[in-house]
Design a protein around this motif. Structure first.
Motif, PDB file in Angstrom:
ATOM      1  N   ASN A  58       0.813  -1.544  -0.138  1.00 27.04           N
ATOM      2  CA  ASN A  58       0.311  -0.120   0.077  1.00 27.04           C
ATOM      3  C   ASN A  58       1.009   1.328   0.234  1.00 27.04           C
ATOM      4  O   ASN A  58       0.124   2.255  -0.075  1.00 27.04           O
ATOM      5  CB  ASN A  58      -0.898  -0.124   0.968  1.00 27.04           C
ATOM      6  CG  ASN A  58      -2.153  -1.068   1.073  1.00 27.04           C
ATOM      7  OD1 ASN A  58      -2.869  -0.883  -0.210  1.00 27.04           O
ATOM      8  ND2 ASN A  58      -2.764  -2.056   1.745  1.00 27.04           N
ATOM      9  N   ILE A  62      -1.519   2.131  -5.573  1.00 26.60           N
ATOM     10  CA  ILE A  62      -2.880   3.002  -5.425  1.00 26.60           C
ATOM     11  C   ILE A  62      -3.445   1.781  -6.203  1.00 26.60           C
ATOM     12  O   ILE A  62      -3.513   2.290  -7.554  1.00 26.60           O
ATOM     13  CB  ILE A  62      -2.518   4.371  -5.541  1.00 26.60           C
ATOM     14  CG1 ILE A  62      -1.653   4.784  -4.516  1.00 26.60           C
ATOM     15  CG2 ILE A  62      -4.181   4.606  -5.991  1.00 26.60           C
ATOM     16  CD1 ILE A  62      -2.640   5.444  -3.435  1.00 26.60           C
ATOM     17  N   TYR A  65      -9.464   3.074  -5.991  1.00 22.56           N
ATOM     18  CA  TYR A  65      -9.538   3.917  -4.751  1.00 22.56           C
ATOM     19  C   TYR A  65      -8.867   3.429  -3.699  1.00 22.56           C
ATOM     20  O   TYR A  65      -7.766   2.482  -3.714  1.00 22.56           O
ATOM     21  CB  TYR A  65     -11.128   3.736  -3.824  1.00 22.56           C
ATOM     22  CG  TYR A  65     -11.976   4.467  -5.364  1.00 22.56           C
ATOM     23  CD1 TYR A  65     -12.688   5.034  -4.669  1.00 22.56           C
ATOM     24  CD2 TYR A  65     -12.878   3.341  -6.025  1.00 22.56           C
ATOM     25  CE1 TYR A  65     -13.679   5.775  -5.559  1.00 22.56           C
ATOM     26  CE2 TYR A  65     -13.245   3.670  -7.382  1.00 22.56           C
ATOM     27  CZ  TYR A  65     -13.945   5.359  -6.751  1.00 22.56           C
ATOM     28  OH  TYR A  65     -15.269   6.255  -7.268  1.00 22.56           O
ATOM     29  N   THR A  66      -8.407   4.286  -3.227  1.00 27.84           N
ATOM     30  CA  THR A  66      -7.231   3.712  -1.554  1.00 27.84           C
ATOM     31  C   THR A  66      -8.499   4.361  -0.448  1.00 27.84           C
ATOM     32  O   THR A  66      -9.772   4.550  -0.395  1.00 27.84           O
ATOM     33  CB  THR A  66      -6.463   4.500  -1.977  1.00 27.84           C
ATOM     34  OG1 THR A  66      -5.345   4.355  -0.831  1.00 27.84           O
ATOM     35  CG2 THR A  66      -5.957   6.330  -1.898  1.00 27.84           C
ATOM     36  N   LYS A  67      -7.586   4.244   0.232  1.00 29.93           N
ATOM     37  CA  LYS A  67      -7.852   4.835   2.120  1.00 29.93           C
ATOM     38  C   LYS A  67      -7.199   5.819   2.128  1.00 29.93           C
ATOM     39  O   LYS A  67      -6.276   6.208   2.060  1.00 29.93           O
ATOM     40  CB  LYS A  67      -7.483   3.999   2.382  1.00 29.93           C
ATOM     41  CG  LYS A  67      -8.973   2.441   2.721  1.00 29.93           C
ATOM     42  CD  LYS A  67      -8.445   1.525   3.669  1.00 29.93           C
ATOM     43  CE  LYS A  67      -9.562   0.799   3.678  1.00 29.93           C
ATOM     44  NZ  LYS A  67      -9.958  -0.834   5.198  1.00 29.93           N
ATOM     45  N   PRO A  73     -12.582   5.364   2.349  1.00 28.20           N
ATOM     46  CA  PRO A  73     -12.219   5.072   1.113  1.00 28.20           C
ATOM     47  C   PRO A  73     -12.249   6.160   0.109  1.00 28.20           C
ATOM     48  O   PRO A  73     -13.711   7.412   0.778  1.00 28.20           O
ATOM     49  CB  PRO A  73     -13.965   4.564   0.431  1.00 28.20           C
ATOM     50  CG  PRO A  73     -14.139   2.718   1.283  1.00 28.20           C
ATOM     51  CD  PRO A  73     -13.665   4.364   2.945  1.00 28.20           C
ATOM     52  N   GLY A  76      -8.765   7.392  -5.976  1.00 28.31           N
ATOM     53  CA  GLY A  76      -7.086   6.647  -5.975  1.00 28.31           C
ATOM     54  C   GLY A  76      -6.868   7.443  -7.479  1.00 28.31           C
ATOM     55  O   GLY A  76      -6.961   8.257  -7.227  1.00 28.31           O
ATOM     56  N   THR A 176     -10.379  -0.343  -2.790  1.00 27.46           N
ATOM     57  CA  THR A 176      -9.164  -0.117  -2.072  1.00 27.46           C
ATOM     58  C   THR A 176      -8.046  -1.650  -1.572  1.00 27.46           C
ATOM     59  O   THR A 176      -6.992  -1.512  -1.242  1.00 27.46           O
ATOM     60  CB  THR A 176      -9.730   0.154  -1.003  1.00 27.46           C
ATOM     61  OG1 THR A 176      -9.694  -0.584   0.514  1.00 27.46           O
ATOM     62  CG2 THR A 176     -10.514   1.375  -1.184  1.00 27.46           C
ATOM     63  N   TYR A 178      -5.644  -4.643  -2.015  1.00 31.88           N
ATOM     64  CA  TYR A 178      -4.292  -4.910  -3.194  1.00 31.88           C
ATOM     65  C   TYR A 178      -4.581  -5.875  -4.439  1.00 31.88           C
ATOM     66  O   TYR A 178      -3.953  -5.561  -5.720  1.00 31.88           O
ATOM     67  CB  TYR A 178      -3.336  -5.099  -2.868  1.00 31.88           C
ATOM     68  CG  TYR A 178      -3.270  -5.904  -1.033  1.00 31.88           C
ATOM     69  CD1 TYR A 178      -3.177  -7.463  -1.544  1.00 31.88           C
ATOM     70  CD2 TYR A 178      -2.582  -5.426   0.071  1.00 31.88           C
ATOM     71  CE1 TYR A 178      -2.841  -8.689  -0.973  1.00 31.88           C
ATOM     72  CE2 TYR A 178      -3.521  -7.377   1.007  1.00 31.88           C
ATOM     73  CZ  TYR A 178      -3.138  -8.217   0.319  1.00 31.88           C
ATOM     74  OH  TYR A 178      -3.434  -9.365   1.803  1.00 31.88           O
ATOM     75  N   TYR A 181      -5.375  -3.922  -7.703  1.00 31.28           N
ATOM     76  CA  TYR A 181      -4.320  -3.004  -7.837  1.00 31.28           C
ATOM     77  C   TYR A 181      -3.863  -2.975  -9.436  1.00 31.28           C
ATOM     78  O   TYR A 181      -4.112  -4.089 -10.005  1.00 31.28           O
ATOM     79  CB  TYR A 181      -3.134  -2.515  -7.448  1.00 31.28           C
ATOM     80  CG  TYR A 181      -3.430  -2.380  -5.576  1.00 31.28           C
ATOM     81  CD1 TYR A 181      -4.987  -1.657  -5.799  1.00 31.28           C
ATOM     82  CD2 TYR A 181      -2.373  -2.158  -4.944  1.00 31.28           C
ATOM     83  CE1 TYR A 181      -4.464  -0.852  -4.427  1.00 31.28           C
ATOM     84  CE2 TYR A 181      -2.645  -1.835  -3.672  1.00 31.28           C
ATOM     85  CZ  TYR A 181      -4.002  -1.248  -3.214  1.00 31.28           C
ATOM     86  OH  TYR A 181      -4.362  -0.426  -2.301  1.00 31.28           O
ATOM     87  N   GLY A 205       2.167   4.273  -7.009  1.00 28.10           N
ATOM     88  CA  GLY A 205       1.763   5.037  -5.322  1.00 28.10           C
ATOM     89  C   GLY A 205       2.461   5.634  -4.736  1.00 28.10           C
ATOM     90  O   GLY A 205       3.350   5.861  -5.975  1.00 28.10           O
ATOM     91  N   ALA A 523      -0.974   4.469   6.661  1.00 30.84           N
ATOM     92  CA  ALA A 523       0.025   4.612   5.004  1.00 30.84           C
ATOM     93  C   ALA A 523       1.216   5.062   5.532  1.00 30.84           C
ATOM     94  O   ALA A 523       1.089   6.466   6.338  1.00 30.84           O
ATOM     95  CB  ALA A 523      -0.875   4.520   3.662  1.00 30.84           C
TER      96      ALA A 523
END
Length: 530
Positions: A58, A62, A65-67, A73, A76, A176, A178, A181, A205, A523
C-alpha cells in the motif's frame, strides 16, 4: 604548547563528530523506520495474502480507490464513477495525472489487464475468489471460460467498465484492496514474473522499491511522479521484519523504530504505566480462530469439532492472558459490520467452562476416547509474537477434556501455505475484513472460495444461502439471509472462534498523522515527523 595543541585537536575532533552526528540525524529525519512483523513472501499485489505484505504494497501502489488516514475509502486513480440503475455496471473515470514511476501513464488498460491477471488460473492468485462478483470471474478462474470474457474492459485510456454478477454495495471499499491494483503492463510484458524485483519494478504509489534484503529490510524511496507527492512528508521508508515483539520493543525504546506492529502481551501493563503515549490500538474488524480440516478424519465429524471448540477457555485467553479489552467470540462475524445484526450464536456460551468440558468429554467418550486413551491431533500455528503462549494455553485447556495436542510452529507464510493446501489437521488462523460487509467473513467457508476455505468445508445449503444473499437487492432481507448462513455455519462448526481482537502498535511521540481506525490503515504517506 604541545599539550594545548593536543587539547585543541581533541576538541576539534569532538566538534567534527557532533557535526557528523547531527548531519546523520538530519538525513534520517525524513526516513521512517517501521517494524512490520514477519518477512513478506511477495510484494506482488496479485499474489500477496498477508497484512504484513499489504503494509508495504500500500506504500508502493494505488488502486482505483485507496483509504485516507481514517481508514475510509477515497479516490485513487478514479476521480468519479457512474452506476447503472440495476447496480451491475460501473464506469470509472480515471485521473490523467497518474503515472508509473518511470513516467508511463496509468491507464484503464492497466486495470483491465490486472484484473484479468488475477483471474487467470496460471497466476494462482489466492485472493481470486474475492473478485468472483465480477461477471464470468469464477468461470475463468476455474478454467471454464476464456480470460477475455471477464466483465472488465477499458473503453479508452481513462474509462474502465466493470460488470458485476450481482449488486455489491461494498464495491468501492473492495476496490481499495491490493488484489484489485493495476499492473505496469509494459514492465510485466518485458520481465514476466521478475517484474517485481527492485531493478525492474515500476510503481504508481507514493514510494518506489529501492532495495529488498530478505529477512533484513525493505527500503522504499519517494516516487516524485506520484500525483499527491507534495503531501508526502517522508523521503524514505524502511520496513523491518521483526517477528519477536520483545526484540521490536527493545529497538523501539532505543529509537531504532518509529513505529512497530504489535508489542509483547506481558509488557502491556508496564507500557500503560511507563509509555502510555506510545501505545495505539485499532478496534479492527477481525477474528482469531482455529480451523478444522473437514476433508479428513477425524475432523469430518461435526461432534469432534464441537468437542475441541468447547474445550477452549476463551475467557482465560481474552481476559487473563491477553487482557486488551477484546471480545470473546461465539460466532464468526464481529460487531461493527454495516447492515448486519451481531449476535453470539454458539449455544454453549451460557454454560460454565467446567460444564463445557463435561459436554466435550461426553462427546469424545462416545467416540471411544478417555483419559487413558486421549483424542490426539496436531495443531499448526504461527510462530512469533505471543502465539506460542496462546497455543500452549489451549494445549493445556484441551487436556482437561481428554484431548492431547501436539503443537507445531511455523513462520506465518509457511503456516498459511499449509492452510491453503490443506496440509493440516487443525490450524491457527485469523481474518481481517477487506471491506465492511458480513459476506467478507462468511465467504471464507463457501465451497467456491478455494484456498481461502482452509478447511475445505462444503455445505450446499450454506452455499445456496450465500448465493441468495448475493442476488438480494433489499438490504434488510439480505442481512437476514446472511444471518441464516452464519447460524448454519456455527452449528456445523468448521471453525472454533476464539476472539474478536484489536490491532496494537507502538508509535514514537514525534510521529504525527497516526489515527486509530477500524481498518488499521496507516500508510506512510500520511505520517510525518514533528
Amino acid at each position: 604548547m604541545i599539550k594545548n595543541l593536543k587539547r585543541l585537536i581533541s576538541f576539534a575532533f569532538i566538534i567534527i563528530l557532533i557535526i557528523i552526528s547531527s548531519g546523520l540525524h538530519a538525513e534520517n529525519n525524513k526516513t521512517l523506520f517501521r517494524g512490520n512483523g514477519t518477512e513478506p513472501d511477495t510484494l506482488d499485489p496479485h499474489l500477496a495474502t498477508g497484512s504484513w505484505e499489504g503494509n508495504v504494497i500500500n506504500d508502493l501502489f494505488i488502486g482505483l480507490y485507496t483509504k485516507d488516514e481514517y481508514g475510509e475509502p477515497i479516490n485513487g486513480s478514479a476521480l468519479d464513477y457512474k452506476k447503472s440503475v440495476d447496480g451491475l455496471v460501473y464506469n470509472f473515470y480515471l485521473r490523467k495525472d497518474h503515472f508509473w514511476s518511470d513516467g508511463e501513464k496509468v491507464t484503464a488498460h492497466d486495470y483491465a489487464e490486472g484484473l484479468k491477471r488475477v483471474m487467470n488460473p496460471e497466476t494462482a492468485s489466492q485472493y481470486a475468489s474475492l473478485l468472483y462478483l465480477i461477471k464470468n470471474a469464477k468461470e475463468i478462474n476455474t478454467g471454464k471460460l476464456d480470460i477475455n470474457s471477464l466483465g472488465v474492459r477499458a473503453i479508452n485510456d481513462f474509462e474502465l467498465e466493470i460488470i458485476l454478477n450481482y449488486p455489491a454495495p461494498y464495491l468501492i471499499e473492495l476496490l481499495t484492496h491490493y488484489t484489485t491494483y493495476p499492473i505496469p503492463r509494459h514492465v510485466l510484458n518485458k520481465f514476466g514474473k521478475d517484474w517485481i524485483k527492485p531493478k525492474n519494478i515500476q510503481t504508481n504509489g507514493p514510494y518506489t522499491l529501492f532495495n529488498w534484503r530478505p529477512h533484513d529490510n525493505i527500503h522504499l524511496k519517494r516516487n516524485n511522479l506520484f500525483y499527491d507527492n507534495e503531501n508526502v512528508w517522508f523521503d524514505e521508508v524502511i520496513f523491518y521484519p521483526i517477528d519477536d515483539n520483545e526484540a521490536a520493543l527493545r529497538k523501539f525504546r532505543a529509537g531504532e523504530l518509529d513505529t512497530n506492529n504489535g508489542y509483547p502481551e506481558n509488557k502491556s501493563q508496564w507500557l500503560k504505566k511507563n509509555m502510555p503515549k506510545n501505545i495505539k490500538h485499532d478496534n479492527i474488524r477481525v477474528i482469531s480462530y482455529l480451523v478444522f480440516n473437514t476433508e479428513t478424519s477425524p475432523f469430518n465429524d461435526r461432534d469432534v469439532r464441537k468437542a475441541v471448540s468447547l474445550s477452549i477457555d476463551r475467557d482465560v485467553i481474552v481476559n487473563k492472558i491477553r487482557n486488551f479489552n477484546e471480545t470473546i467470540a461465539w460466532s464468526l462475524v464481529p460487531k461493527g459490520i454495516a447492515n448486519y445484526q451481531f449476535s453470539n450464536i454458539i449455544e454453549e456460551q451460557n454454560l460454565s467452562q467446567d460444564e463445557r468440558y463435561n459436554v466435550a468429554k461426553d462427546i469424545l467418550s462416545k467416540k471411544g476416547y478417555s483419559k487413558n486413551n486421549p483424542f490426539r491431533f496436531t495443531l499448526k500455528y504461527r510462530s512469533g509474537g505471543d502465539q506460542k503462549k496462546h497455543m500452549v494455553a489451549i494445549q493445556s485447556m484441551l487436556s482437561k477434556a481428554n484431548i492431547s495436542v501436539n503443537l507445531e510452529a511455523s513462520e506465518p507464510k509457511v503456516l498459511y501455505n499449509y492452510l491453503r493446501t490443506g496440509d493440516f489437521q487443525v490450524g491457527d488462523a485469523g481474518w481481517i475484513a477487506d471491506f465492511n460487509d458480513a459476506s467478507n467473513f462468511l465467504f471464507l467457508f463457501e465451497t467456491s472460495s478455494g484456498g481461502l476455505n482452509y478447511g475445505r468445508y462444503s455445505n450446499n445449503i450454506f452455499d445456496d444461502l450465500m448465493l441468495k444473499a448475493k442476488n438480494e437487492i433489499d438490504v434488510l432481507e439480505r442481512s437476514k439471509i446472511l444471518k441464516q448462513a452464519e447460524v448454519m455455519l456455527m452449528n456445523d462448526m468448521p471453525l472454533a472462534p476464539i476472539l474478536f481482537g484489536i490491532s496494537r502498535h507502538l508509535v514514537q511521540e514525534d510521529i504525527e498523522g497516526w489515527i486509530e481506525n477500524p481498518s488499521s490503515f496507516h500508510a506512510s504517506r500520511y505520517l510525518k515527523r514533528r
